[in-house]
Design a protein around this motif. Structure first.
Motif, mmCIF file in Angstrom:
data_model
loop_
_atom_site.group_PDB
_atom_site.id
_atom_site.type_symbol
_atom_site.label_atom_id
_atom_site.label_comp_id
_atom_site.label_asym_id
_atom_site.label_seq_id
_atom_site.Cartn_x
_atom_site.Cartn_y
_atom_site.Cartn_z
ATOM 1 N N GLN A 69 -28.021 -92.425 -2.090
ATOM 2 C CA GLN A 69 -27.441 -93.874 -2.446
ATOM 3 C C GLN A 69 -28.524 -94.811 -2.927
ATOM 4 O OE1 GLN A 69 -27.549 -97.132 -0.637
ATOM 5 N NE2 GLN A 69 -25.313 -97.571 -0.775
ATOM 6 N N TYR A 114 -22.409 -90.900 0.924
ATOM 7 C CA TYR A 114 -22.431 -90.745 2.481
ATOM 8 C C TYR A 114 -21.555 -89.732 2.831
ATOM 9 C CZ TYR A 114 -25.015 -95.470 2.518
ATOM 10 O OH TYR A 114 -25.840 -96.256 2.388
ATOM 11 N N GLU A 161 -20.801 -98.340 4.321
ATOM 12 C CA GLU A 161 -22.116 -98.511 4.810
ATOM 13 C C GLU A 161 -22.496 -98.757 6.395
ATOM 14 O OE1 GLU A 161 -24.543 -101.567 2.529
ATOM 15 O OE2 GLU A 161 -23.575 -100.472 0.578
ATOM 16 N N ASN A 176 -21.094 -95.128 -2.603
ATOM 17 C CA ASN A 176 -21.089 -94.984 -1.061
ATOM 18 C C ASN A 176 -20.140 -93.794 -0.652
ATOM 19 O OD1 ASN A 176 -22.851 -97.288 -0.878
ATOM 20 N ND2 ASN A 176 -21.333 -98.476 -0.120
#
Length: 488
Positions: A453, A420, A275, A416
């Motif tokens: 997410q 991402y 993150e 994630n």
């Protein structure tokens, strides 16, 4: 008995929630229950937000003062803060966050004496990790050039990174201390210490960077000193007060069962690093654009603002992690679920306000960080994307806090990676470079990853069986603390 206080507290919360669901006058009772949980939440979140803002402001203020000196000094501090220190911050915060699960659930179950042992285990692991990260600081110029920064920015940031090595080891001590205190709800202590240090840091930064003209050297001196003052203040409190029995002195138990502790720490680190690094990468990719100095400065200013806002969400992250872990540790599934709902509503409401503030001040806030009109104009262009990011990041870190409190670190880590780095990052590169939208395209694509997410975490939280989570928390507490293996 020592177990009674946390358990009774949790059960009272749970009974209140059940009353809201089944008693007469459901609407009025629901409002009262929301207000009661909100009060408990703010007692944790308020000081935690203030602490997070104060500690984040140490680096942000240093960056602001450096921006008044020159564009290259601003770029150096920005890149070191967001890339080198940002990477280390993510690793240390992530590995330290294992304590949120363990300390929070142990506190909820009444195993107070184990909190100090957990903190010491975390110190051993994080100090070792800090030593492993030292080469990142030493060889940062070639690393930064390898990932696309210009030679000028890389060398300036690399020089600043070397001077910031003391901050790395401060991180290693600070995050376990924070989780230790947060689990016991001793958040006001951290808030007071951080506030005092922030005042000292502001005056010292003005003196060393601007008044005496020490530039980057002055920035490093003040920033390192401020972080170590925080460590010293917190340790003095713990050692003097014994933290109501949670600190029993240094123990050889700190070196037992380290591998199991490392695995949970790594899971937390992977989850949070993915993150933290995501928006850090935005600065790095921007450095690969043609004539990158102005875009890098502009995106760094936006990330600075976003970082301040993220500290509000991080405060809620800490608060909900404590609430969920305490309630699950005490076997109160219904109270944990209700706490998640209350914190989500509260955090999103604040996110809407912060988004409006960014829109309203988009022509003004750039000049707080730079004296360059070119940088300010470029920053204003990015304000819309900044506002959207601020809104999204009001909920996403809170849901991550729920995950840490419940012990779902590996699940969220996989989410994630997919959202991402398989969806958001490639989309940003495609929009920014292939379609020629520049920094706006890069950021837009990455916002898509955050949206995906957040949606998945909302679904995951909604379908969770909280009774099962409470049973797993009981098993975890028996495994990690209070069992015969730890006592003898």
């Amino acid at each position: 008995m020592a177990l009674e206080s946390p358990l009774l507290t949790g059960n009272n919360h749970s009974n209140g929630v059940e009353g809201g669901a089944h008693g007469g006058g459901k609407g009025t009772t629901a409002v009262k229950e929301f207000g009661g949980e909100s009060k408990r939440l703010w007692k944790l979140a308020g000081p935690a937000i203030f602490t997070a803002l104060s500690q984040y402001s140490l680096g942000a203020l240093t960056q602001t003062f450096a921006g008044q000196v020159s564009e290259i000094d601003l770029a150096a501090v920005s890149v070191e803060n967001s890339v080198i220190a940002g990477l280390a911050f993510g690793v240390m915060l992530g590995m330290g966050s294992a304590l949120e699960t363990l300390c929070g659930q142990a506190y909820g179950a009444g195993e107070i004496r184990m909190l100090g042992v957990y903190m010491q285990r975390s110190w051993v692991i994080l100090l070792t990790t800090a030593c492993i990260l030292v080469p990142l600081y030493v060889w940062s110029p070639p690393i930064l050039e390898l990932i696309g920064e210009t030679t000028e920015i890389s060398e300036a940031a690399g020089k600043f990174a070397l001077w910031m090595l003391p901050q790395l080891f401060a991180y290693a001590l600070n995050f376990p201390i924070q989780k230790f205190l947060q689990a016991q709800r001793k958040v006001m202590v951290m808030a007071w210490i951080s506030a005092i240090v922030l005042v000292i840091h502001t005056v010292a930064s003005w003196l060393f960077i601007l008044k005496l003209g020490y530039g980057l050297v002055g920035a490093a001196i003040t920033l390192n000193t401020s972080w170590w003052l925080i460590i010293i203040g917190q340790l003095l409190y713990i050692f003097i007060t014994k933290s109501d029995g949670a600190w029993g002195g240094f123990s050889w138990l700190a070196f037992s069962n380290l591998w199991g502790f490392v695995k949970l720490s790594l899971a937390s680190a992977v989850m949070l690093c993915l993150e933290f690094w995501y928006l850090m990468i935005l600065v790095v990719i921007t450095g690969r654009l043609p004539n990158p100095l102005i875009p890098v400065d502009a995106i760094s200013i936006c990330m600075n603002i976003q970082g301040w806002d993220a500290m509000i969400a991080l405060g809620f992250n800490a608060a909900i992690s404590v609430r969920v872990s305490n309630e699950l540790g005490g076997g109160n599934a219904k109270a944990a679920k209700f706490a998640v709902w209350v914190v989500s509503v509260t955090s999103v409401s604040i996110g809407v306000v912060c988004m409006a503030v960014v829109f309203a001040t988009r022509d003004v806030f750039p000049y707080l960080f730079t004296s360059s009109d070119e940088v300010a104009v470029e920053t204003t262009k990015l304000a819309t994307l900044l506002a959207i990011t601020v809104l999204l990041n009001s909920l996403q870190p809170v849901l991550s806090g729920v995950a840490v409190g419940a012990g779902w670190q590996w699940i969220v880590a996989y989410i994630n990676i997919g959202c991402y780095y398989i969806v958001g990052l490639p989309a940003g590169i495609l929009l920014g470079f292939t379609f020629g939208f520049g920094v706006e395209g890069i950021w837009s694509g990455m916002i898509g990853g955050i949206c995906l997410q957040t949606i998945i975490l909302i679904i995951l939280t909604s379908i969770t069986n909280w009774n099962k989570e409470a049973e797993e928390a009981e098993t975890r507490v028996k495994k990690w603390g209070g069992g015969s293996n730890e006592e003898h």
